[in-house]
Enzyme design. Structure first.
Site, PDB file in Angstrom:
ATOM      1  N   TYR A 105       0.852  -1.202   0.000  1.00  0.00           N
ATOM      2  CA  TYR A 105       0.000   0.000   0.000  1.00  0.00           C
ATOM      3  C   TYR A 105       0.886   1.251   0.000  1.00  0.00           C
ATOM      4  O   TYR A 105       0.727   2.146  -0.847  1.00  0.00           O
ATOM      5  CB  TYR A 105      -0.905   0.003   1.224  1.00  0.00           C
TER       6      TYR A 105
HETATM    7  N1  NAD Z   1      -8.260   6.610   6.304  1.00  0.00           N
HETATM    8  C1  NAD Z   1      -6.967   6.844   6.533  1.00  0.00           C
HETATM    9  O1  NAD Z   1      -6.488   6.714   7.670  1.00  0.00           O
HETATM   10  C2  NAD Z   1      -6.057   7.286   5.405  1.00  0.00           C
HETATM   11  C3  NAD Z   1      -4.752   7.634   5.727  1.00  0.00           C
HETATM   12  C4  NAD Z   1      -3.908   8.023   4.692  1.00  0.00           C
HETATM   13  C5  NAD Z   1      -4.369   8.114   3.380  1.00  0.00           C
HETATM   14  N2  NAD Z   1      -5.647   7.775   3.116  1.00  0.00           N
HETATM   15  C6  NAD Z   1      -6.097   7.907   1.732  1.00  0.00           C
HETATM   16  O2  NAD Z   1      -7.304   8.688   1.722  1.00  0.00           O
HETATM   17  C7  NAD Z   1      -8.134   8.287   0.632  1.00  0.00           C
HETATM   18  C8  NAD Z   1      -9.521   7.930   1.150  1.00  0.00           C
HETATM   19  O3  NAD Z   1      -9.313   6.811   1.992  1.00  0.00           O
HETATM   20  P1  NAD Z   1     -10.441   6.268   2.969  1.00  0.00           P
HETATM   21  O4  NAD Z   1      -9.765   5.879   4.239  1.00  0.00           O
HETATM   22  O5  NAD Z   1     -11.598   7.218   2.977  1.00  0.00           O
HETATM   23  O6  NAD Z   1     -10.822   4.904   2.237  1.00  0.00           O
HETATM   24  P2  NAD Z   1     -12.217   4.408   1.645  1.00  0.00           P
HETATM   25  O7  NAD Z   1     -11.987   2.985   1.252  1.00  0.00           O
HETATM   26  O8  NAD Z   1     -13.317   4.736   2.600  1.00  0.00           O
HETATM   27  O9  NAD Z   1     -12.422   5.324   0.357  1.00  0.00           O
HETATM   28  C9  NAD Z   1     -11.754   5.021  -0.849  1.00  0.00           C
HETATM   29  C10 NAD Z   1     -12.802   5.086  -1.961  1.00  0.00           C
HETATM   30  O10 NAD Z   1     -12.153   4.906  -3.211  1.00  0.00           O
HETATM   31  C11 NAD Z   1     -12.986   4.093  -4.028  1.00  0.00           C
HETATM   32  N3  NAD Z   1     -12.166   3.433  -5.051  1.00  0.00           N
HETATM   33  C12 NAD Z   1     -11.162   2.549  -4.853  1.00  0.00           C
HETATM   34  N4  NAD Z   1     -10.680   2.113  -6.047  1.00  0.00           N
HETATM   35  C13 NAD Z   1     -11.382   2.761  -7.021  1.00  0.00           C
HETATM   36  C14 NAD Z   1     -11.373   2.746  -8.439  1.00  0.00           C
HETATM   37  N5  NAD Z   1     -10.522   1.974  -9.125  1.00  0.00           N
HETATM   38  N6  NAD Z   1     -12.251   3.534  -9.088  1.00  0.00           N
HETATM   39  C15 NAD Z   1     -13.120   4.324  -8.415  1.00  0.00           C
HETATM   40  N7  NAD Z   1     -13.196   4.392  -7.070  1.00  0.00           N
HETATM   41  C16 NAD Z   1     -12.328   3.605  -6.386  1.00  0.00           C
HETATM   42  C17 NAD Z   1     -13.615   3.092  -3.059  1.00  0.00           C
HETATM   43  O11 NAD Z   1     -14.816   2.576  -3.589  1.00  0.00           O
HETATM   44  C18 NAD Z   1     -13.858   3.977  -1.827  1.00  0.00           C
HETATM   45  O12 NAD Z   1     -15.153   4.555  -1.870  1.00  0.00           O
HETATM   46  C19 NAD Z   1      -7.404   7.108  -0.032  1.00  0.00           C
HETATM   47  O13 NAD Z   1      -6.649   7.602  -1.125  1.00  0.00           O
HETATM   48  C20 NAD Z   1      -6.461   6.605   1.066  1.00  0.00           C
HETATM   49  O14 NAD Z   1      -5.320   5.960   0.554  1.00  0.00           O
HETATM   50  C21 NAD Z   1      -6.509   7.354   4.078  1.00  0.00           C
HETATM   51  O1  UGB Z   2      -1.799   7.005   7.880  1.00  0.00           O
HETATM   52  C1  UGB Z   2      -1.846   6.227   6.919  1.00  0.00           C
HETATM   53  O2  UGB Z   2      -1.397   6.487   5.792  1.00  0.00           O
HETATM   54  C2  UGB Z   2      -2.499   4.865   7.133  1.00  0.00           C
HETATM   55  O3  UGB Z   2      -3.510   5.037   8.094  1.00  0.00           O
HETATM   56  C3  UGB Z   2      -4.253   3.868   8.373  1.00  0.00           C
HETATM   57  O4  UGB Z   2      -3.375   2.794   8.689  1.00  0.00           O
HETATM   58  P1  UGB Z   2      -2.979   2.531  10.257  1.00  0.00           P
HETATM   59  O5  UGB Z   2      -2.349   3.720  10.838  1.00  0.00           O
HETATM   60  O6  UGB Z   2      -2.223   1.263  10.333  1.00  0.00           O
HETATM   61  O7  UGB Z   2      -4.426   2.396  10.930  1.00  0.00           O
HETATM   62  P2  UGB Z   2      -5.128   1.102  11.586  1.00  0.00           P
HETATM   63  O8  UGB Z   2      -5.060  -0.027  10.646  1.00  0.00           O
HETATM   64  O9  UGB Z   2      -6.442   1.567  12.049  1.00  0.00           O
HETATM   65  O10 UGB Z   2      -4.196   0.766  12.852  1.00  0.00           O
HETATM   66  C4  UGB Z   2      -4.101   1.761  13.888  1.00  0.00           C
HETATM   67  C5  UGB Z   2      -3.100   1.234  14.896  1.00  0.00           C
HETATM   68  O11 UGB Z   2      -3.619   0.062  15.520  1.00  0.00           O
HETATM   69  C6  UGB Z   2      -2.678  -1.002  15.438  1.00  0.00           C
HETATM   70  N1  UGB Z   2      -3.453  -2.243  15.341  1.00  0.00           N
HETATM   71  C7  UGB Z   2      -4.123  -2.552  14.182  1.00  0.00           C
HETATM   72  C8  UGB Z   2      -4.874  -3.700  14.106  1.00  0.00           C
HETATM   73  C9  UGB Z   2      -4.953  -4.559  15.233  1.00  0.00           C
HETATM   74  O12 UGB Z   2      -5.606  -5.612  15.238  1.00  0.00           O
HETATM   75  N2  UGB Z   2      -4.275  -4.197  16.387  1.00  0.00           N
HETATM   76  C10 UGB Z   2      -3.525  -3.060  16.473  1.00  0.00           C
HETATM   77  O13 UGB Z   2      -2.937  -2.755  17.500  1.00  0.00           O
HETATM   78  C11 UGB Z   2      -1.826  -0.686  14.215  1.00  0.00           C
HETATM   79  O14 UGB Z   2      -0.535  -1.242  14.332  1.00  0.00           O
HETATM   80  C12 UGB Z   2      -1.764   0.830  14.256  1.00  0.00           C
HETATM   81  O15 UGB Z   2      -0.717   1.236  15.115  1.00  0.00           O
HETATM   82  C13 UGB Z   2      -5.050   3.493   7.151  1.00  0.00           C
HETATM   83  O16 UGB Z   2      -5.771   2.269   7.410  1.00  0.00           O
HETATM   84  C14 UGB Z   2      -4.159   3.248   5.980  1.00  0.00           C
HETATM   85  O17 UGB Z   2      -5.030   3.322   4.816  1.00  0.00           O
HETATM   86  C15 UGB Z   2      -3.031   4.257   5.828  1.00  0.00           C
HETATM   87  O18 UGB Z   2      -3.492   5.202   4.924  1.00  0.00           O
END
Ligand code: NAD
Ligand code: UGB
Length: 311
Positions: A105
């Site tokens: 990822y």
């Molecule tokens: N949630 C986090 O902690 C986090 C942290 C860092 C970065 N991000 C980034 O933020 C963005 C949103 O993430 P999120 O956590 O809301 O995830 P999410 O899974 O809720 O949203 C992602 C959306 O993208 C859509 N998608 C995926 N592949 C696609 C494709 N090929 N065509 C069209 N749509 C597609 C999915 O259907 C989904 O609705 C992502 O780019 C993710 O990598 C999220």
């Molecule tokens: O900032 C990001 O870019 C990422 O943010 C998020 O990843 P993470 O920070 O890993 O969140 P998350 O899985 O909720 O685990 C939270 C904590 O719980 C710990 N963790 C997890 C699972 C478990 O069973 N036990 C545990 O301790 C685990 O080790 C971690 O320390 C997004 O999912 C990812 O899309 C990416 O974008």
């Protein structure tokens, strides 16, 4: 038909070139906020191709259509704190190395930043990458720990709480969704116009990369304790060494660049953000009554708080 509406939803795959092309033919987008991706660190080990398809091929498709569009839109897209990988800097700043991704990822998100660099260099596309740090809040992702910990605690199921290989707490710079939304809007408002290949101005528009985090990492154990208080329920914890599943020991954002360039300032601490999340969770899943029955003062206080504007 589309032109008549200010807001409309079109369901399409990033890899559906004809559909995206049609969309850009009909609507002269000036800005694109690109958040679509296959997210999740651990799932990449089960379904690697979905990360390549969405986060690399899909992103290139969007960039190809954007550089050919007239006008060329300014693009703000979601990168990820995971690009810092196994960095030992603390906190992470945008200048720190990002060539040691710990998960597929993270590697696809890093690839996105490199690909954006080429589309900025060759075609003058205005591109802004936002490295979100573990985003949480109402309407979040059920595969994220804060979400399934809540479910499992309420259902009396055991949760695995990770520790690092040298037995330290694993920590994250958990960032509330409303702060992330404000950061996205700030980046959009300050995005330069794309200048087209060759550029009409002195040179191509900028490629910008920013951290959007909360600047205060919290151990996962503390997250669990806050949830136990809000849910008035003791977690069944199984403390285990962090599996080699792409997880990293900690994240911690230095956000001074985003603060300087578009006034980004996170305002929600983890306890406040989790209170809003739990309030949404019990209401959305219709379990208020069950949780309220066993409620503590803490829960009563939480539920009595005025509903706040959410993202
Ligand atoms: N949630 C986090 O902690 C986090 C942290 C860092 C970065 N991000 C980034 O933020 C963005 C949103 O993430 P999120 O956590 O809301 O995830 P999410 O899974 O809720 O949203 C992602 C959306 O993208 C859509 N998608 C995926 N592949 C696609 C494709 N090929 N065509 C069209 N749509 C597609 C999915 O259907 C989904 O609705 C992502 O780019 C993710 O990598 C999220
Ligand atoms: O900032 C990001 O870019 C990422 O943010 C998020 O990843 P993470 O920070 O890993 O969140 P998350 O899985 O909720 O685990 C939270 C904590 O719980 C710990 N963790 C997890 C699972 C478990 O069973 N036990 C545990 O301790 C685990 O080790 C971690 O320390 C997004 O999912 C990812 O899309 C990416 O974008």
């Amino acid at each position: 038909m589309l032109k008549k509406h200010e807001i409309f939803i079109v369901e399409a795959d990033l890899n559906d070139g004809p559909m995206l092309t049609k969309l850009f033919d009909v609507v002269p987008f000036t800005h694109v906020l690109h958040l679509a991706a296959q997210a999740g660190v651990r799932y990449a080990m089960q379904n690697p191709q979905s990360y390549v398809a969405s986060n690399i091929a899909g992103f290139v498709n969007l960039l190809e259509i954007s550089k050919a569009a007239n006008p060329q839109p300014s693009i703000v897209w979601a990168s990820s704190s995971s690009v810092y990988g196994l960095n030992t800097e603390n906190p992470f700043s945008e200048l720190h190395r990002t060539d040691q991704p710990a998960s597929l990822y993270a590697a696809t998100k890093k690839a996105g930043e490199e690909i954006a660099h080429t589309y900025n260099h060759i075609y003058g596309l205005s591109l802004t990458g936002l490295r979100f740090f573990t985003v949480y809040g109402p309407w979040g992702r059920p595969d994220m720990a804060y979400f399934f910990f809540t479910k499992d605690i309420l259902q009396g199921k055991t949760i695995d709480v990770y520790k690092t290989v040298d037995d330290k707490e694993v920590a994250r710079d958990f960032t509330y969704i409303d702060d992330i939304v404000k950061g996205c809007l700030g980046a959009l408002d300050t995005a330069e116009k794309s200048t087209g290949s060759g550029g009409k101005k002195k040179g191509p528009a900028q490629l910008r990369i920013y951290n959007l985090g909360n600047t205060s990492p919290v151990p996962v154990g503390n997250l669990v304790s806050i949830l136990e208080g809000l849910l008035n329920s003791k977690a069944k914890k199984h403390v285990i060494k962090m599996p080699r599943n792409g997880d990293v020991p900690y994240t911690h954002a230095n956000v001074s660049l985003a603060l300087h360039d578009f006034g980004y300032k996170p305002t929600t601490d983890l306890a406040s953000g989790l209170r809003k999340f739990v309030k949404w969770y019990v209401s959305y899943y219709g379990i208020e009554s069950r949780v309220k029955k066993e409620s503590s003062n803490n829960y009563k206080n939480m539920m009595s708080q005025q509903p706040e504007e959410s993202a």
